[in-house]
Scaffold this motif. Sequence first.
Motif, PDB file in Angstrom:
ATOM      1  N   ILE A  77       0.881  -1.329   0.038  1.00 12.37           N
ATOM      2  CA  ILE A  77       0.030  -0.036  -0.173  1.00 12.37           C
ATOM      3  C   ILE A  77       1.067   1.219  -0.094  1.00 12.37           C
ATOM      4  CG2 ILE A  77      -1.909   1.227   1.219  1.00 12.37           C
ATOM      5  CD1 ILE A  77      -2.670  -1.506   2.539  1.00 12.37           C
ATOM      6  N   TYR A  78       0.726   2.269  -0.950  1.00  8.17           N
ATOM      7  CA  TYR A  78       1.574   3.343  -1.157  1.00  8.17           C
ATOM      8  C   TYR A  78       0.592   4.730  -0.826  1.00  8.17           C
ATOM      9  CZ  TYR A  78       3.791   7.237  -3.161  1.00  8.17           C
ATOM     10  OH  TYR A  78       4.245   8.429  -3.639  1.00  8.17           O
ATOM     11  N   ARG A  98      -9.608   9.777   9.158  1.00  7.57           N
ATOM     12  CA  ARG A  98      -9.572   8.701  10.298  1.00  7.57           C
ATOM     13  C   ARG A  98      -9.707   7.261   9.843  1.00  7.57           C
ATOM     14  NH1 ARG A  98      -6.413   9.823  13.929  1.00  7.57           N
ATOM     15  NH2 ARG A  98      -6.663  11.986  13.826  1.00  7.57           N
ATOM     16  N   PRO A  99     -10.711   6.907   9.272  1.00  7.99           N
ATOM     17  CA  PRO A  99     -11.049   5.581   8.965  1.00  7.99           C
ATOM     18  C   PRO A  99      -9.830   5.070   8.085  1.00  7.99           C
ATOM     19  CG  PRO A  99     -13.071   7.177   8.587  1.00  7.99           C
ATOM     20  CD  PRO A  99     -12.017   8.046   8.802  1.00  7.99           C
ATOM     21  N   LEU A 104      -5.431   1.311   7.400  1.00 10.58           N
ATOM     22  CA  LEU A 104      -3.856   1.019   6.948  1.00 10.58           C
ATOM     23  C   LEU A 104      -3.440   0.055   8.131  1.00 10.58           C
ATOM     24  CD1 LEU A 104      -2.639   4.625   6.068  1.00 10.58           C
ATOM     25  CD2 LEU A 104      -2.565   2.508   4.695  1.00 10.58           C
ATOM     26  N   VAL A 105      -3.886   0.368   9.352  1.00 14.14           N
ATOM     27  CA  VAL A 105      -3.248  -0.216  10.644  1.00 14.14           C
ATOM     28  C   VAL A 105      -3.726  -1.694  10.425  1.00 14.14           C
ATOM     29  CG1 VAL A 105      -3.492  -0.956  13.085  1.00 14.14           C
ATOM     30  CG2 VAL A 105      -3.068   1.471  12.174  1.00 14.14           C
ATOM     31  N   ALA A 106      -4.889  -1.919   9.950  1.00 16.62           N
ATOM     32  CA  ALA A 106      -5.579  -3.339   9.778  1.00 16.62           C
ATOM     33  C   ALA A 106      -4.987  -4.302   8.646  1.00 16.62           C
ATOM     34  CB  ALA A 106      -6.981  -3.434   9.542  1.00 16.62           C
ATOM     35  N   LYS A 107      -4.802  -3.432   7.502  1.00 16.62           N
ATOM     36  CA  LYS A 107      -3.973  -4.108   6.434  1.00 16.62           C
ATOM     37  C   LYS A 107      -2.585  -4.308   6.680  1.00 16.62           C
ATOM     38  CE  LYS A 107      -7.484  -3.727   3.943  1.00 16.62           C
ATOM     39  NZ  LYS A 107      -8.173  -5.375   3.809  1.00 16.62           N
ATOM     40  N   TRP A 108      -1.897  -3.461   7.630  1.00 21.29           N
ATOM     41  CA  TRP A 108      -0.548  -3.953   7.966  1.00 21.29           C
ATOM     42  C   TRP A 108      -0.605  -5.310   8.658  1.00 21.29           C
ATOM     43  CZ3 TRP A 108       1.640  -3.674  12.844  1.00 21.29           C
ATOM     44  CH2 TRP A 108       2.915  -3.831  12.911  1.00 21.29           C
ATOM     45  N   LYS A 109      -1.611  -5.242   9.962  1.00 22.62           N
ATOM     46  CA  LYS A 109      -1.448  -6.333  10.779  1.00 22.62           C
ATOM     47  C   LYS A 109      -2.027  -7.725   9.697  1.00 22.62           C
ATOM     48  CE  LYS A 109      -3.131  -4.072  15.056  1.00 22.62           C
ATOM     49  NZ  LYS A 109      -4.073  -3.925  15.959  1.00 22.62           N
ATOM     50  N   ASN A 110      -2.670  -7.643   8.524  1.00 26.55           N
ATOM     51  CA  ASN A 110      -3.004  -8.612   8.109  1.00 26.55           C
ATOM     52  C   ASN A 110      -1.383  -9.078   6.835  1.00 26.55           C
ATOM     53  OD1 ASN A 110      -5.315  -9.370   8.792  1.00 26.55           O
ATOM     54  ND2 ASN A 110      -6.402  -8.202   7.296  1.00 26.55           N
ATOM     55  N   LEU A 129       2.118   3.249  13.489  1.00 25.68           N
ATOM     56  CA  LEU A 129       2.892   2.223  13.064  1.00 25.68           C
ATOM     57  C   LEU A 129       4.163   2.268  13.125  1.00 25.68           C
ATOM     58  CD1 LEU A 129       0.700   0.483  10.404  1.00 25.68           C
ATOM     59  CD2 LEU A 129       1.103  -0.310  12.900  1.00 25.68           C
ATOM     60  N   LEU A 130       4.796   3.618  13.130  1.00 23.92           N
ATOM     61  CA  LEU A 130       6.143   4.249  13.116  1.00 23.92           C
ATOM     62  C   LEU A 130       6.754   4.616  14.449  1.00 23.92           C
ATOM     63  CD1 LEU A 130       6.540   6.657  10.021  1.00 23.92           C
ATOM     64  CD2 LEU A 130       7.133   4.124  10.116  1.00 23.92           C
ATOM     65  N   ASN A 131       6.064   4.542  15.413  1.00 23.96           N
ATOM     66  CA  ASN A 131       6.315   4.783  17.012  1.00 23.96           C
ATOM     67  C   ASN A 131       7.383   3.683  17.284  1.00 23.96           C
ATOM     68  OD1 ASN A 131       4.078   6.452  17.190  1.00 23.96           O
ATOM     69  ND2 ASN A 131       2.810   5.069  18.709  1.00 23.96           N
ATOM     70  N   GLY A 132       8.721   4.331  17.645  1.00 22.46           N
ATOM     71  CA  GLY A 132       9.712   3.466  18.100  1.00 22.46           C
ATOM     72  C   GLY A 132      10.476   3.113  16.999  1.00 22.46           C
ATOM     73  N   ARG A 133      10.320   3.641  15.703  1.00 25.33           N
ATOM     74  CA  ARG A 133      10.952   3.124  14.448  1.00 25.33           C
ATOM     75  C   ARG A 133      11.600   4.518  13.691  1.00 25.33           C
ATOM     76  NH1 ARG A 133       7.593  -1.337  11.860  1.00 25.33           N
ATOM     77  NH2 ARG A 133       7.094  -2.516  13.796  1.00 25.33           N
ATOM     78  N   LYS A 134      12.641   4.190  13.093  1.00 25.08           N
ATOM     79  CA  LYS A 134      13.335   5.232  12.253  1.00 25.08           C
ATOM     80  C   LYS A 134      12.340   5.550  11.051  1.00 25.08           C
ATOM     81  CE  LYS A 134      17.920   4.635  14.118  1.00 25.08           C
ATOM     82  NZ  LYS A 134      19.330   4.471  13.593  1.00 25.08           N
TER      83      LYS A 134
END
Length: 149
Positions: A77-78, A98-99, A104-110, A129-134
């Motif tokens: 997904i871009y 917001r939806p 995006l979070v749901a698709k990443w989890k899949n 999803l970028l929390n704690g990441r570079k």
Amino acid sequence: MIKVALLLYEGFYLSSLSGPLDAFQIANSHSKALRYSEQALFDCKLVSLGNEAVATSSGLKIAPDATIEDAGEFDFIYIPAFYYRGKPALEALFGSIRPLLSWLVAKWKNGAVLSSSCTGTFVLAETGLLNGRKATTTWWLERLFRERY
């Protein structure tokens, strides 16, 4: 075949969408021409929150192929960049999509790989999803990105 979603949301830069879309089309064409594959390597869909055409930053309207509800699953997904018009406009943008952030979070989890460019990294970061990441973002908004995320 790799299923690709390219997101449409109000105020995105057309050039930020068209470049990657062209790259996928070129990869498909070269793959067929070089006989690596008889079918396309990438199946690209323009996806948005609703069925109606979405206005780019310049006002040009682009119609989606599918909504987030009926688009199905994707491997990649871009998120294109958007026109940054200040903090109040940024807050309004995030409120209106917001939806899309939850999707995006749901698709990443899949298992989908998420990608963005330039100011699109703010959309990706807003998912958490970028929390704690570079991460890398546009140079001129680097300070705001650090403050916010």
